[in-house]
Design a protein around this motif. Structure first.
Motif, PDB file in Angstrom:
ATOM      1  N   PRO A   1       0.654  -0.824  -0.144  1.00 44.86           N
ATOM      2  CA  PRO A   1       0.297  -0.401   0.119  1.00 44.86           C
ATOM      3  C   PRO A   1       0.944   1.413  -0.321  1.00 44.86           C
ATOM      4  CG  PRO A   1       0.113  -1.018   2.238  1.00 44.86           C
ATOM      5  CD  PRO A   1       0.909  -1.968   1.052  1.00 44.86           C
ATOM      6  N   GLN A   2       0.362   2.167  -0.415  1.00 44.53           N
ATOM      7  CA  GLN A   2       0.918   3.498  -0.713  1.00 44.53           C
ATOM      8  C   GLN A   2       0.080   4.645   0.026  1.00 44.53           C
ATOM      9  OE1 GLN A   2       0.715   5.101  -4.861  1.00 44.53           O
ATOM     10  NE2 GLN A   2       2.981   6.887  -3.805  1.00 44.53           N
ATOM     11  N   LEU A   3       0.724   5.216   1.411  1.00 49.26           N
ATOM     12  CA  LEU A   3       0.340   6.375   2.193  1.00 49.26           C
ATOM     13  C   LEU A   3       0.640   7.126   1.943  1.00 49.26           C
ATOM     14  CD1 LEU A   3       0.308   3.251   4.703  1.00 49.26           C
ATOM     15  CD2 LEU A   3      -1.092   3.413   3.455  1.00 49.26           C
ATOM     16  N   TYR A   4       0.422   8.611   3.013  1.00 49.94           N
ATOM     17  CA  TYR A   4       0.650  10.040   3.391  1.00 49.94           C
ATOM     18  C   TYR A   4       1.380   9.756   4.139  1.00 49.94           C
ATOM     19  CZ  TYR A   4      -1.550  12.384  -0.481  1.00 49.94           C
ATOM     20  OH  TYR A   4      -2.189  12.273  -2.098  1.00 49.94           O
TER      21      TYR A   4
ATOM     22  N   ILE B   1     -15.149  -6.871   1.143  1.00 43.16           N
ATOM     23  CA  ILE B   1     -13.462  -7.449   1.936  1.00 43.16           C
ATOM     24  C   ILE B   1     -13.416  -7.187   3.116  1.00 43.16           C
ATOM     25  CG2 ILE B   1     -11.920  -8.620   0.793  1.00 43.16           C
ATOM     26  CD1 ILE B   1     -12.202  -7.855  -2.242  1.00 43.16           C
ATOM     27  N   TYR B   2     -13.468  -7.712   3.759  1.00 39.48           N
ATOM     28  CA  TYR B   2     -12.179  -7.778   4.996  1.00 39.48           C
ATOM     29  C   TYR B   2     -11.569  -8.912   4.975  1.00 39.48           C
ATOM     30  CZ  TYR B   2     -16.918  -5.182   6.311  1.00 39.48           C
ATOM     31  OH  TYR B   2     -18.242  -4.182   5.688  1.00 39.48           O
ATOM     32  N   GLU B   3     -10.531  -8.905   5.401  1.00 34.34           N
ATOM     33  CA  GLU B   3      -9.503  -9.889   5.734  1.00 34.34           C
ATOM     34  C   GLU B   3      -8.824  -9.032   7.152  1.00 34.34           C
ATOM     35  OE1 GLU B   3      -7.395 -10.429   2.192  1.00 34.34           O
ATOM     36  OE2 GLU B   3      -7.182 -12.107   1.816  1.00 34.34           O
ATOM     37  N   VAL B   4      -7.859 -10.458   7.939  1.00 35.06           N
ATOM     38  CA  VAL B   4      -6.418 -10.007   8.393  1.00 35.06           C
ATOM     39  C   VAL B   4      -5.756 -11.185   8.443  1.00 35.06           C
ATOM     40  CG1 VAL B   4      -7.561 -11.520   9.801  1.00 35.06           C
ATOM     41  CG2 VAL B   4      -6.307  -9.944  11.562  1.00 35.06           C
ATOM     42  N   SER B   5      -4.929 -10.215   8.509  1.00 36.37           N
ATOM     43  CA  SER B   5      -2.838 -10.890   7.838  1.00 36.37           C
ATOM     44  C   SER B   5      -2.257 -11.041   9.092  1.00 36.37           C
ATOM     45  CB  SER B   5      -2.592 -10.110   6.567  1.00 36.37           C
ATOM     46  OG  SER B   5      -3.210 -10.243   5.555  1.00 36.37           O
ATOM     47  N   VAL B   6      -1.743 -12.303   9.382  1.00 36.35           N
ATOM     48  CA  VAL B   6      -1.054 -12.617  10.852  1.00 36.35           C
ATOM     49  C   VAL B   6       1.035 -12.694  10.356  1.00 36.35           C
ATOM     50  CG1 VAL B   6      -0.503 -14.153  13.028  1.00 36.35           C
ATOM     51  CG2 VAL B   6      -2.926 -13.568  12.230  1.00 36.35           C
ATOM     52  N   ASP B   7       1.264 -12.563  11.649  1.00 32.24           N
ATOM     53  CA  ASP B   7       2.559 -12.327  11.232  1.00 32.24           C
ATOM     54  C   ASP B   7       3.400 -11.980   9.602  1.00 32.24           C
ATOM     55  OD1 ASP B   7       2.777 -14.144  13.281  1.00 32.24           O
ATOM     56  OD2 ASP B   7       2.288 -15.638  12.592  1.00 32.24           O
ATOM     57  N   CYS B   8       3.366 -10.896   9.858  1.00 31.35           N
ATOM     58  CA  CYS B   8       3.334 -10.084   8.754  1.00 31.35           C
ATOM     59  C   CYS B   8       5.086  -8.773   9.087  1.00 31.35           C
ATOM     60  CB  CYS B   8       2.900  -9.107   8.038  1.00 31.35           C
ATOM     61  SG  CYS B   8       0.919  -9.627   7.134  1.00 31.35           S
ATOM     62  N   LYS B   9       5.463  -8.870   8.213  1.00 30.82           N
ATOM     63  CA  LYS B   9       6.552  -8.219   7.714  1.00 30.82           C
ATOM     64  C   LYS B   9       7.128  -6.751   6.524  1.00 30.82           C
ATOM     65  CE  LYS B   9      10.153 -11.941  10.512  1.00 30.82           C
ATOM     66  NZ  LYS B   9      10.895 -12.187  10.303  1.00 30.82           N
ATOM     67  N   VAL B  10       7.433  -5.677   7.338  1.00 24.45           N
ATOM     68  CA  VAL B  10       7.382  -4.891   6.712  1.00 24.45           C
ATOM     69  C   VAL B  10       8.768  -4.828   5.939  1.00 24.45           C
ATOM     70  CG1 VAL B  10       7.677  -2.587   6.234  1.00 24.45           C
ATOM     71  CG2 VAL B  10       5.870  -3.565   7.433  1.00 24.45           C
ATOM     72  N   THR B  11       8.726  -5.765   5.027  1.00 23.78           N
ATOM     73  CA  THR B  11      10.313  -6.030   4.791  1.00 23.78           C
ATOM     74  C   THR B  11      10.692  -5.204   3.553  1.00 23.78           C
ATOM     75  OG1 THR B  11       9.205  -7.180   2.307  1.00 23.78           O
ATOM     76  CG2 THR B  11      10.070  -8.488   4.477  1.00 23.78           C
ATOM     77  N   LYS B  12      10.065  -4.086   3.247  1.00 20.99           N
ATOM     78  CA  LYS B  12      11.363  -2.922   2.297  1.00 20.99           C
ATOM     79  C   LYS B  12      10.174  -1.673   2.375  1.00 20.99           C
ATOM     80  CE  LYS B  12      11.848  -1.425  -2.375  1.00 20.99           C
ATOM     81  NZ  LYS B  12      11.309  -2.172  -3.889  1.00 20.99           N
TER      82      LYS B  12
ATOM     83  N   ILE C   1       4.606   6.893   1.607  1.00 17.11           N
ATOM     84  CA  ILE C   1       5.743   5.353   2.244  1.00 17.11           C
ATOM     85  C   ILE C   1       4.856   4.172   0.757  1.00 17.11           C
ATOM     86  CG2 ILE C   1       4.377   5.217   4.382  1.00 17.11           C
ATOM     87  CD1 ILE C   1       7.153   3.847   5.814  1.00 17.11           C
ATOM     88  N   THR C   2       5.101   3.741   0.737  1.00 16.72           N
ATOM     89  CA  THR C   2       4.179   2.397  -0.031  1.00 16.72           C
ATOM     90  C   THR C   2       5.416   1.402   0.806  1.00 16.72           C
ATOM     91  OG1 THR C   2       4.730   3.556  -2.766  1.00 16.72           O
ATOM     92  CG2 THR C   2       4.473   1.081  -2.134  1.00 16.72           C
ATOM     93  N   ALA C   3       4.550   0.652   1.624  1.00 16.80           N
ATOM     94  CA  ALA C   3       5.276  -0.266   1.949  1.00 16.80           C
ATOM     95  C   ALA C   3       5.229  -1.599   1.764  1.00 16.80           C
ATOM     96  CB  ALA C   3       4.593   0.143   3.642  1.00 16.80           C
ATOM     97  N   THR C   4       5.904  -2.695   1.694  1.00 13.06           N
ATOM     98  CA  THR C   4       6.047  -4.049   1.427  1.00 13.06           C
ATOM     99  C   THR C   4       5.445  -4.521   2.328  1.00 13.06           C
ATOM    100  OG1 THR C   4       7.404  -3.560  -0.949  1.00 13.06           O
ATOM    101  CG2 THR C   4       7.039  -6.045   0.052  1.00 13.06           C
TER     102      THR C   4
END
Lengths: 106, 336
Positions: free
Chosen positions: B68-71, B120-131, B144-147
């Motif tokens: 996602p790209q965020l301010y 759509i509603y989703e929850v994602s677990v055990d995630c890392k922001v790798t970039k 900021i674009t967070a991978t």
């Protein structure tokens, strides 16, 4: 108790540990951060926090009781603190000499 | 019926892998990019058939991805930088708190929620922001674009709204006026930049349909700046080892490393100054950087000479942090 490091009051540290957990360490009111694991110690040292010399875990109550005097003598050199300085440099030994009343020592 | 363009993401840092956060602590709208959610792979069963047609497909795996790209806003930027770098030290007795964020050996895990137009509603677990890519350009808010890479997702039937959406204190490029310093000197001609922090995350498969882990590998940090060519000093130093090389100077065999006090780069954006306060600022320190080879080229367009230089960020020899992000915001440690 783990190794202690000098931080500052209110300091909180969070980092990703190698076991996948988030380690969080919070300084006490004296600004001291206590490491819980060897990885904590490594991380705190990498952050540049200075380790505090610890009181030996086997020190007796008497030795501990003597310690404040020793610290006082170091931090306040104006006082006649030469005599109790010895236990401060050798806290590992339970050496009771500084706290035993003089009349029983002979 | 047309689905309205409504979406947000929410997230919270986990205490450990496998320990999903129960509620979010940050929530923002998105400018674009993919929200974190399930990505799956289907593959054909490669075998012969009686008709030449493919006989079947199989589901190979499912994991979490998003970019996602965020301010850039004061609260979430601190958390995102903590997630991509791995270590945070928070100090301060009251608002503003100072978060000093530096690289760690391992990244923190986070839980991400996705909401898309009540569809759509989703929850994602055990995630890392790798970039992340932090971008700024003249006259625009920083972005900021967070991978995000993660292990598993789950469907939800409702929108995660524990925390209110952050939608204030957007950092602007001009919040860095006179505070974008190169070798200790402010460079006012910097019209855009891209700071890329890439942990080169790898999805590690195991014996399950979802991955076993997300591994961070080499940490590569680069900064690209675009600015007017005021002089050719950097080019001369890079190629000939001096800002004023002598006649017939030979090519230098030493990569150029930026110096100054503070050394390298010190970029700071102040959205709210200490007075009236409470301060809201973001500062990035890159003490050891080397420009990658570049050239100055004339342009046919009616523009002045512009140069884009990409700098490689390196580990300082003394073992100190190769990048330090300083975020001042209203998030206390207990709420982080």
């Amino acid at each position: 108790m783990g190794k202690q490091f000098q931080g500052e009051k209110g300091m909180a540290i969070q980092y990703g540990a190698s076991d996948g957990s988030s380690h969080k360490l919070v300084a006490n009111d004296a600004g001291i951060v206590t490491a819980k694991t060897p990885e904590d110690e490594e991380r705190l040292a990498l952050m540049g926090l200075k380790a505090i010399d610890q009181v030996a875990p086997k020190a007796t109550k008497k030795a501990k009781a003597a310690q404040p005097k020793a610290i006082k003598s170091v931090t306040e050199p104006a006082t006649p603190a030469v005599e109790p300085a010895a236990p401060a440099s050798e806290p590992v030994e339970p050496a009771p000499q500084p706290v035993i009343p003089a009349d029983k020592e002979v | 019926m047309v689905a309205a363009n409504r979406a947000d993401i929410a997230f919270a840092i986990q205490t450990a892998k496998g320990a999903a956060a129960s509620v979010s602590k940050y929530r923002t709208f998105v400018m674009g990019g993919r929200q974190p959610g399930q990505v799956r792979t289907h593959a054909p069963l490669d075998q012969t058939s009686g008709t030449r047609m493919m006989t079947d497909m199989y589901a190979a795996e499912a994991h979490v991805e998003g970019s996602p790209q965020l301010y850039v806003m004061s609260k979430s930027i601190g958390a995102l930088l903590t997630l991509v770098l791995g270590t945070r030290v928070t100090t301060g007795a009251s608002d503003p708190w100072l978060h000093t964020i530096t690289p760690g050996s391992s990244l923190l895990y986070a839980t991400f929620w996705r909401w898309l137009a009540d569809l759509i509603y989703e929850v994602s677990v055990d995630c890392k922001v790798t970039k992340i890519v932090l971008h700024g350009e003249s006259g625009k808010p920083l972005t900021i674009t967070a991978t995000i890479q993660g292990l598993s997702s789950a469907y939800k039937t409702s929108h995660e709204t524990t925390v209110t959406v952050e939608q204030s204190q957007y950092f602007m490029h001009y919040d860095g006026a006179a505070a974008l310093k190169v070798e200790g000197a402010a460079v006012s001609t910097i019209r855009s930049f891209d700071l890329t922090i890439d942990n080169n995350g790898q999805i590690i498969p195991g014996d399950s349909f979802t991955p076993n882990d997300i591994a961070e590998t080499v940490l590569n940090i680069t900064l690209a700046t675009t600015q007017l060519v005021a002089d050719a000093a950097m080019w001369k130093r890079l190629h000939y080892g001096s800002a004023t090389p002598s006649d017939t100077a030979a090519p230098t065999q030493t990569p150029l490393e930026l110096a100054g006090t503070p050394a390298g780069f010190d970029f700071k954006w102040t959205r709210v100054a200490a007075s009236p306060g409470p301060e809201r600022s973001l500062e990035i320190l890159l003490p050891r950087v080397q420009p990658q080879p570049f050239d100055l080229e004339p342009q046919t367009q009616p523009n002045p000479l512009i140069q884009t230089i990409t700098y490689q960020v390196l580990q300082p020899a003394d073992g100190s942090a190769g990048i330090t992000a300083l975020v001042k915001n209203g998030v206390a440690d207990a709420s982080f």
